[in-house]
Design a protein around this motif. Structure first.
Motif, mmCIF file in Angstrom:
data_model
loop_
_atom_site.group_PDB
_atom_site.id
_atom_site.type_symbol
_atom_site.label_atom_id
_atom_site.label_comp_id
_atom_site.label_asym_id
_atom_site.label_seq_id
_atom_site.Cartn_x
_atom_site.Cartn_y
_atom_site.Cartn_z
ATOM 1 N N ASN B 231 0.836 -1.211 0.000
ATOM 2 C CA ASN B 231 0.000 0.000 0.000
ATOM 3 C C ASN B 231 0.869 1.259 0.000
ATOM 4 O OD1 ASN B 231 -2.688 -0.854 -0.160
ATOM 5 N ND2 ASN B 231 -2.643 -1.509 1.986
ATOM 6 N N LYS B 234 2.270 1.720 -3.340
ATOM 7 C CA LYS B 234 1.204 2.134 -4.266
ATOM 8 C C LYS B 234 0.936 3.638 -4.141
ATOM 9 C CE LYS B 234 -3.493 0.850 -5.600
ATOM 10 N NZ LYS B 234 -4.543 1.532 -4.909
ATOM 11 N N THR B 561 -1.502 -2.643 -8.144
ATOM 12 C CA THR B 561 -2.891 -2.733 -7.643
ATOM 13 C C THR B 561 -3.323 -4.186 -7.521
ATOM 14 O OG1 THR B 561 -3.296 -0.682 -8.824
ATOM 15 C CG2 THR B 561 -5.238 -1.842 -8.035
ATOM 16 N N GLU B 562 -2.969 -4.981 -8.534
ATOM 17 C CA GLU B 562 -3.339 -6.398 -8.529
ATOM 18 C C GLU B 562 -2.735 -7.125 -7.324
ATOM 19 O OE1 GLU B 562 -2.476 -8.314 -12.235
ATOM 20 O OE2 GLU B 562 -2.941 -10.288 -11.398
ATOM 21 N N ARG B 563 -1.452 -6.804 -7.043
ATOM 22 C CA ARG B 563 -0.785 -7.463 -5.910
ATOM 23 C C ARG B 563 -1.498 -7.109 -4.595
ATOM 24 N NH1 ARG B 563 5.731 -7.283 -6.874
ATOM 25 N NH2 ARG B 563 5.664 -7.529 -9.119
ATOM 26 N N THR B 565 -4.611 -6.317 -4.259
ATOM 27 C CA THR B 565 -5.910 -7.019 -4.264
ATOM 28 C C THR B 565 -5.722 -8.482 -3.863
ATOM 29 O OG1 THR B 565 -6.463 -5.594 -6.116
ATOM 30 C CG2 THR B 565 -7.980 -7.384 -5.675
ATOM 31 N N GLN B 566 -4.731 -9.128 -4.427
ATOM 32 C CA GLN B 566 -4.500 -10.550 -4.139
ATOM 33 C C GLN B 566 -4.146 -10.768 -2.670
ATOM 34 O OE1 GLN B 566 -1.587 -11.450 -7.112
ATOM 35 N NE2 GLN B 566 -3.110 -12.228 -8.576
ATOM 36 N N ASN B 568 -4.938 -8.826 -0.209
ATOM 37 C CA ASN B 568 -6.152 -8.583 0.557
ATOM 38 C C ASN B 568 -7.050 -9.814 0.537
ATOM 39 O OD1 ASN B 568 -6.321 -6.116 1.868
ATOM 40 N ND2 ASN B 568 -6.514 -5.030 -0.078
ATOM 41 N N GLY B 569 -7.117 -10.453 -0.654
ATOM 42 C CA GLY B 569 -7.961 -11.635 -0.824
ATOM 43 C C GLY B 569 -7.514 -12.761 0.078
ATOM 44 N N LYS B 572 -8.325 -12.041 3.618
ATOM 45 C CA LYS B 572 -9.757 -12.191 3.842
ATOM 46 C C LYS B 572 -10.111 -13.668 4.003
ATOM 47 C CE LYS B 572 -14.068 -10.481 1.901
ATOM 48 N NZ LYS B 572 -14.692 -9.995 0.673
#
Lengths: 172, 595
Positions: B231, B234, B561-563, B565-566, B568-569, B572
């Protein structure tokens, strides 16, 4: 220079009153140490003329003290400034400042004030001291000087010739 | 008593005193002459000379014959020459060392008289340069070759593109290596494996659950740390991209600025006609203001209060000590007067145009003590070339810390003749004849100078341009100028005595703008269009490359951004799936774990 030395010897060895010689030196001290073109020096000159002061002593002293004045200038400045800025004397100076004659005297100048106070302060001590020294010289040294070998040589010299020529001129 | 007094000495003293007095009387005139010459020369910076001085004692007074004050910038010319100066001095105050003059008469004052010998001193030997001829930047009527211009000129657009391109490359390289360092696919696969292992632990009963809690906690912390760094990177990346985007926007607007700059440089801007009166008259008026300021600077030391000259309520005051001279200590006076004062000075100035008469009141070096400013009035009528002229002013230094000087000059029916306004080779302009009424007011408050003036010029005959001139612009301008018969002019000067900013405005600007403005505007538009298309062509390829580089950078942003998101996934899924962490929350007795 030779003439000046001869004159000094003639004055000291003459029968002039020591008081007249001393007074001449003391007046010379005032005129020599203070700025020459000052109003008080006109008064000193008047006194030198009307009192039976030894002129030769006055003129010699004038030369001597004028030379000394250059060395003593910083001291005169300090004394004068201290006197003129002394708060206890401010009212006196302020009242004198209103007078045309005192302004003409330029009393408010540190050099004039300092040198005048200095020479007036030394006037009496110098008068007494020089009187004493001249008398002592005449009592104890004059005879010895006259007989000394140096004096014998001196008598045979050109200096003595000058002395002799000047001795014709008598001081009052 | 008689032994100590010699009465003939009194007579001798009188004789000696008389001789000294006679010597003084004989020498004093020469001494006064020398003193005035020396002090004057030092003050002016060029020779001040006197033919003679005559000091009288009864009544006290002084007469000076032929006082010459050299112009320091023109040593073969006298700035002022005064035939006779007569003054009566207050004798009583003279004894107090104060020079108080009730009335002084300056007769036969002339300005700018020639000298037989140079009046330069060593310090003032530099001769004044002839005033520089100024030329006018008239708008050009030829469209320059755009191709040549673009080859020679350093365009801002190209400069910006080059620097942005280099910076983009640098950023790309930097972020390429940063992306390699940041957690990527390998790290993700590792986390997935660790999650999978934890699921197995879930089935191992209470002991398995307790053993897996630490592992879950560690995994959660690892993923959160990676997310934090991703983050952060980013955010940093987005800031950089935003900055580069701003620079790209600047590049897009740069051609417009380049065109404006080139139009001005190649005189294809109508701005040149907007203030032609400033161009034609500004130099001359600025020169007059500077001359006035220079003379004022010379007079200034005599006007400013010398603080040591008088005693005050605060106590005695002193002057600076001089070696062998001591210092003068000054005390409060009952009736204070300055050391130098001329109450009234009558002046008669003989100019080529006729005679001016004037009176100056209260000339003194110590206005705070005297309490009144120096004022002056000069007046002349029916002069040669001017109907009337009046000059009045005041030099107020009564409050030494807040000096205020002012002067007003009025001239009516001033005849203007053969006055060159422009010696430009392309477009000379001359004022052949005319009449002017002018009113000038100048004020100096402390260091701040402000002057304004207005002039109404009438019956004007102007000539402009050269014979056989084919330039349509100068022809149009010449035609407009020669048709002018009257003008109003306003001038303002602001600044200090050393640096003034002179602004001028007049009807001339409007007239010239009207005559030639349209012509210049059309040409400027044509030149602008050619430049626009040439610059667009020149920057097309570099801009294309720039955009390409920019899109490459944007691709890196997508990867980042993709990294995020992944990561975070996976975090989660760790928290949502039935991992031991959930079982721990339901421990008997309400026992809670600190996560």
């Amino acid at each position: 220079m030779i003439k000046l030395l001869a004159k000094l010897l003639r004055v000291l060895n003459s029968e002039t009153d020591p008081g007249q010689i001393s007074l001449g030196l003391c007046f010379a001290m005032i005129a020599g140490l203070t700025p020459l073109l000052s109003l008080h020096n006109l008064f000193v000159l008047l006194l030198v003329f009307i009192l039976r002061v030894n002129f030769a002593a006055f003129l010699m002293g004038l030369g001597l003290f004028t030379g000394m004045a250059y060395l003593l200038d910083p001291l005169f400045h300090q004394i004068g400034l201290a006197m003129l800025t002394a708060s206890s004397l401010e009212s006196v100076w302020t009242s004198l400042y209103q007078s045309v004659w005192w302004r003409l005297e330029h009393f408010n100048n540190s050099m004039v004030m300092g040198s005048l106070v200095f020479s007036l302060g030394l006037f009496l001590p110098l008068l007494l001291l020089s009187n004493l020294l001249i008398r002592r010289y005449r009592q104890h040294i004059l005879a010895w000087v006259q007989k000394s070998k140096i004096m014998q040589m001196f008598k045979a010299s050109k200096l003595f010739e000058t002395y002799q020529s000047l001795s014709a001129w008598r001081s009052d | 008593m008689a032994k100590w007094i010699r009465w003939w000495g009194l007579g001798a003293f009188v004789v000696v005193a008389t001789i000294l007095g006679c010597v003084w009387v004989l020498l004093i005139d020469g001494w006064v002459k020398g003193l005035i010459e020396e002090a004057g020369t030092e003050a002016v910076g060029a020779k001040v000379e006197l033919d003679g001085a005559d000091l009288s004692l009864f009544p006290a007074g002084l007469k000076l014959a032929r006082l010459q004050v050299t112009d320091p910038k023109r040593p073969m010319t006298n700035a002022v020459e005064i035939a006779n100066v007569t003054m009566g001095v207050d004798g009583l105050n003279l004894l107090r060392r104060k020079i108080i003059v009730e009335e002084m008469v300056l007769a036969g004052v002339r300005l700018g008289t020639p000298r037989a010998l140079s009046g330069a001193t060593r310090e003032s030997s530099v001769q004044e340069k002839e005033s520089e001829m100024f030329s006018i930047d008239l708008p050009s009527l030829e469209v320059p070759d755009v191709k040549n211009i673009l080859e020679q000129e350093d365009l801002e657009t190209i400069r910006l593109i080059e620097t942005l391109k280099a910076d983009l490359k640098l950023e790309k390289d930097t972020w390429k290596s940063r992306l390699e360092e940041l957690p990527g696919k390998a790290k993700l696969a590792e986390y997935k494996k660790r999650v999978k292992n934890l699921k197995k632990v879930k089935k191992g009963g209470l002991k398995g659950i307790l053993g897996g809690v630490g592992e879950v906690q560690a995994l959660k912390q690892d993923i959160e740390q990676e997310l934090e760094s991703l983050n952060g990177a980013k955010k940093e990346f987005e800031d950089k991209v935003a900055l580069l985007q701003t620079r790209l926007d600047q590049v897009k607007t740069a051609p417009k600025r380049d065109i404006q700059h080139l139009k001005a440089k190649y005189n294809l801007s109508p701005q040149g006609l907007a203030n032609m009166s400033q161009t034609l008259l500004g130099g001359q008026i600025g020169s007059w203001v500077r001359q006035g300021a220079e003379w004022y600077e010379r007079a200034k030391p005599f006007l400013e209060w010398a603080p040591a000259l008088g005693g005050s309520e605060a106590g005695p005051e002193m002057q600076k000590p001089l070696r062998g001279k001591g210092v003068d200590v000054h005390f409060k006076e009952a009736n204070p007067l300055p050391d130098f004062l001329i109450r009234k000075t009558k002046v008669s100035v003989n100019l080529d145009i006729g005679d001016l008469a004037g009176t100056i009141h209260n000339i003194t070096s110590d206005q705070p003590t005297f309490g009144q400013p120096t004022t002056f009035v000069f007046f002349g009528e029916q002069l040669k070339g001017v109907k009337s002229v009046a000059l009045k002013g005041a030099l107020n230094h009564v409050i030494a810390t807040d000096p205020k000087d002012q002067m007003t000059l009025q001239a009516k029916g001033y005849e203007l003749k053969n006055f060159m306004l422009s010696q430009d080779a392309q477009w000379p302009v001359a004022l052949t004849s005319g009449l002017g009424d002018m009113n000038i007011h100048a004020e100096l408050k402390g260091e701040a100078l402000s002057a304004n003036g207005g002039a109404q010029l009438s019956a004007l005959h102007l000539s402009a341009g050269k014979e056989g001139d084919i330039n349509p612009l100068t022809t149009a301008l010449s035609s407009a100028v020669t048709g002018i018969s009257q003008l109003s002019l306003e001038a303002n000067a602001k600044g200090t005595l050393q640096q003034q900013d002179v602004t001028l405005s007049s009807d001339l600007d409007r007239i010239l703008q009207k005559a030639a403005g349209k012509m210049v505007n059309e040409l400027a538009a044509k030149f602008g269009a050619q430049l626009q298309s040439a610059i667009s062509a020149k920057i097309a390829e570099p801009m294309q490359q720039l955009k390409k580089n920019f899109s490459g950078l944007e691709g890196m942003g997508g990867d980042l951004t993709e990294r995020v998101t992944q990561h975070n996934g996976i975090l989660k899924s760790l928290l949502e799936q039935n991992l031991p962490i959930k079982g721990l929350k339901n421990l008997p007795g309400g026992l809670k774990l600190p996560f």
